[in-house]
Design an enzyme around this catalytic site. Sequence first.
Site, PDB file in Angstrom:
ATOM      1  N   GLY A  29      -5.297  -4.737  21.699  1.00 56.01           N
ATOM      2  CA  GLY A  29      -4.825  -5.699  22.692  1.00 56.01           C
ATOM      3  C   GLY A  29      -5.894  -6.685  23.119  1.00 56.01           C
ATOM      4  CB  ILE A  30      -9.084  -6.224  24.920  1.00 52.15           C
ATOM      5  CG1 ILE A  30      -8.365  -5.676  26.168  1.00 52.15           C
ATOM      6  CG2 ILE A  30     -10.294  -7.066  25.316  1.00 52.15           C
ATOM      7  CD1 ILE A  30      -9.178  -4.661  26.975  1.00 52.15           C
ATOM      8  CG  ASP A  51      -3.837  -0.226  12.753  1.00 54.57           C
ATOM      9  OD1 ASP A  51      -3.151  -0.779  11.874  1.00 54.57           O
ATOM     10  OD2 ASP A  51      -3.354   0.405  13.713  1.00 54.57           O
ATOM     11  CG  ASP A  68     -14.046   4.620  10.113  1.00 55.18           C
ATOM     12  OD1 ASP A  68     -14.248   4.354  11.324  1.00 55.18           O
ATOM     13  OD2 ASP A  68     -13.853   5.776   9.692  1.00 55.18           O
ATOM     14  CE1 TYR A 160     -12.382   4.502  26.505  1.00 56.25           C
ATOM     15  CE2 TYR A 160     -12.693   4.565  28.880  1.00 56.25           C
ATOM     16  CZ  TYR A 160     -12.374   3.865  27.742  1.00 56.25           C
ATOM     17  OH  TYR A 160     -12.063   2.539  27.816  1.00 56.25           O
ATOM     18  CB  THR A 195      -4.024  -2.453  25.347  1.00 54.24           C
ATOM     19  OG1 THR A 195      -4.789  -1.272  25.611  1.00 54.24           O
ATOM     20  CG2 THR A 195      -4.643  -3.627  26.092  1.00 54.24           C
TER      21      THR A 195
HETATM   22  N1  LIG Z   1      -6.947  -1.173  27.939  1.00 51.69           N
HETATM   23  C1  LIG Z   1      -7.657  -0.704  28.958  1.00 51.69           C
HETATM   24  O1  LIG Z   1      -7.128  -0.312  30.007  1.00 51.69           O
HETATM   25  C2  LIG Z   1      -9.154  -0.678  28.879  1.00 51.69           C
HETATM   26  C3  LIG Z   1      -9.843  -0.395  30.054  1.00 51.69           C
HETATM   27  C4  LIG Z   1     -11.213  -0.318  30.015  1.00 51.69           C
HETATM   28  C5  LIG Z   1     -11.888  -0.543  28.827  1.00 51.69           C
HETATM   29  N2  LIG Z   1     -11.182  -0.819  27.688  1.00 51.69           N
HETATM   30  C6  LIG Z   1     -11.970  -1.011  26.461  1.00 51.69           C
HETATM   31  O2  LIG Z   1     -11.625  -2.230  25.843  1.00 51.69           O
HETATM   32  C7  LIG Z   1     -11.793  -2.122  24.424  1.00 51.69           C
HETATM   33  C8  LIG Z   1     -10.510  -2.566  23.745  1.00 51.69           C
HETATM   34  O3  LIG Z   1      -9.454  -1.716  24.157  1.00 51.69           O
HETATM   35  P1  LIG Z   1      -7.912  -2.108  24.015  1.00 51.69           P
HETATM   36  O4  LIG Z   1      -7.297  -1.888  25.335  1.00 51.69           O
HETATM   37  O5  LIG Z   1      -7.779  -3.427  23.326  1.00 51.69           O
HETATM   38  O6  LIG Z   1      -7.445  -0.904  23.085  1.00 51.69           O
HETATM   39  P2  LIG Z   1      -6.553  -0.917  21.756  1.00 51.69           P
HETATM   40  O7  LIG Z   1      -6.235   0.504  21.488  1.00 51.69           O
HETATM   41  O8  LIG Z   1      -5.433  -1.879  21.893  1.00 51.69           O
HETATM   42  O9  LIG Z   1      -7.601  -1.469  20.690  1.00 51.69           O
HETATM   43  C9  LIG Z   1      -8.668  -0.695  20.179  1.00 51.69           C
HETATM   44  C10 LIG Z   1      -8.843  -1.061  18.734  1.00 51.69           C
HETATM   45  O10 LIG Z   1      -9.906  -0.278  18.180  1.00 51.69           O
HETATM   46  C11 LIG Z   1      -9.521   0.025  16.853  1.00 51.69           C
HETATM   47  N3  LIG Z   1     -10.266   1.171  16.345  1.00 51.69           N
HETATM   48  C12 LIG Z   1     -10.166   2.465  16.741  1.00 51.69           C
HETATM   49  N4  LIG Z   1     -10.954   3.232  15.974  1.00 51.69           N
HETATM   50  C13 LIG Z   1     -11.565   2.403  15.086  1.00 51.69           C
HETATM   51  C14 LIG Z   1     -12.466   2.600  14.022  1.00 51.69           C
HETATM   52  N5  LIG Z   1     -12.941   3.821  13.714  1.00 51.69           N
HETATM   53  N6  LIG Z   1     -12.866   1.527  13.307  1.00 51.69           N
HETATM   54  C15 LIG Z   1     -12.389   0.286  13.584  1.00 51.69           C
HETATM   55  N7  LIG Z   1     -11.521   0.033  14.581  1.00 51.69           N
HETATM   56  C16 LIG Z   1     -11.107   1.099  15.313  1.00 51.69           C
HETATM   57  C17 LIG Z   1      -8.044   0.321  16.939  1.00 51.69           C
HETATM   58  O11 LIG Z   1      -7.395   0.265  15.668  1.00 51.69           O
HETATM   59  C18 LIG Z   1      -7.592  -0.772  17.884  1.00 51.69           C
HETATM   60  O12 LIG Z   1      -7.175  -1.930  17.209  1.00 51.69           O
HETATM   61  C19 LIG Z   1     -12.155  -0.665  24.160  1.00 51.69           C
HETATM   62  O13 LIG Z   1     -13.543  -0.547  24.064  1.00 51.69           O
HETATM   63  C20 LIG Z   1     -11.674   0.046  25.405  1.00 51.69           C
HETATM   64  O14 LIG Z   1     -12.400   1.237  25.662  1.00 51.69           O
HETATM   65  C21 LIG Z   1      -9.834  -0.897  27.697  1.00 51.69           C
END
Ligand SMILES: NC(=O)c1ccc[n+]([C@@H]2O[C@H](COP(=O)([O-])OP(=O)(O)OC[C@H]3O[C@@H](n4cnc5c(N)ncnc54)[C@H](O)[C@@H]3O)[C@@H](O)[C@H]2O)c1
Length: 255
Positions: A29-30, A51, A68, A160, A195
């Site tokens: 998402g982000i 993915d 990866d 986490y 997300t």
């Molecule tokens: N969404 C929230 O509420 C939130 C809050 C705080 C922090 N974050 C942080 O923001 C960042 C983005 O999160 P998001 O909300 O977009 O999550 P998301 O799950 O939508 O996206 C995470 C992405 O990481 C990819 N990923 C996972 N394992 C992987 C690997 N081994 N190799 C390559 N890619 C891999 C996934 O395929 C996915 O596309 C993350 O670091 C998350 O911890 C998110």
Amino acid sequence: VAPAAQGAAPTADWLGLAGRRVLVAGTGGIGAACAAALADAGARVAAADVDRERLASLDERVHRLHGDLGRPDGCAKVVDEALAALGGIDVLVHAVGINHRTPVLEVTDDDWRHVLDVNLSSAFWLGRAVGAGMVTAGYGRQVYCSSVSGLLAHPDHGPYAATTGGLNQLVRVMAREWASYGVTVNAVAPGYTETDLTRHHLDAPGVREHYTSLVPAGRLGRVDDLTGPVLFLASQQAAFVTGHVLYVDGGRTLV
Ligand SMILES: NC(=O)c1ccc[n+]([C@@H]2O[C@H](COP(=O)([O-])OP(=O)(O)OC[C@H]3O[C@@H](n4cnc5c(N)ncnc54)[C@H](O)[C@@H]3O)[C@@H](O)[C@H]2O)c1
């Protein structure tokens, strides 16, 4: 890209991102929203994820890289391919993350290592590889997605929270080591944002309402809340901002 003249009125390329070469790691998402916003700002963007479906759904202007990032060889491959596609990397945006919501007493060694590798080691492997080129070039911007979990003690977030707290300190040390080379390193720390990382959990009865009640702004985050802060930290306007963790949480960490 020339630095903005002091006191000059904002121009169309006020952020100075036009033509900048950007690697976005993680296209959930982000990451996907940031990749599209960076392309809107005129940057040349490559983005990496494990993915393939997420890669396929990216903005068509974004060059897609499969890898990866929870492995050192996967990170090296993605950086090599981004360098080949872009000719250099001026900006790194790290938006890779997973979370297994489990009480500490039930976390297995494999889960612990997996979360650490994907969330924190990927930041080290990518930051180090990209940072080397930035230090040589004398310019760079690195922006990492941390979390309010790096500060608050959310139950069931042991691995986490450890990775986001660790990420904050890695950011600060890289920022200090590279500051004299024109390389800035910062983090954004989102609160709960809708997300794929959070949706399943938020959809459980009463959970979305509970988390919303903890946010002074009265709502959860949206991915668009992150794009402005990330683009600012990636821009020429943030040249003197480094080692910072910018909470993008509607005031969640105030209460
Ligand atoms: N969404 C929230 O509420 C939130 C809050 C705080 C922090 N974050 C942080 O923001 C960042 C983005 O999160 P998001 O909300 O977009 O999550 P998301 O799950 O939508 O996206 C995470 C992405 O990481 C990819 N990923 C996972 N394992 C992987 C690997 N081994 N190799 C390559 N890619 C891999 C996934 O395929 C996915 O596309 C993350 O670091 C998350 O911890 C998110």
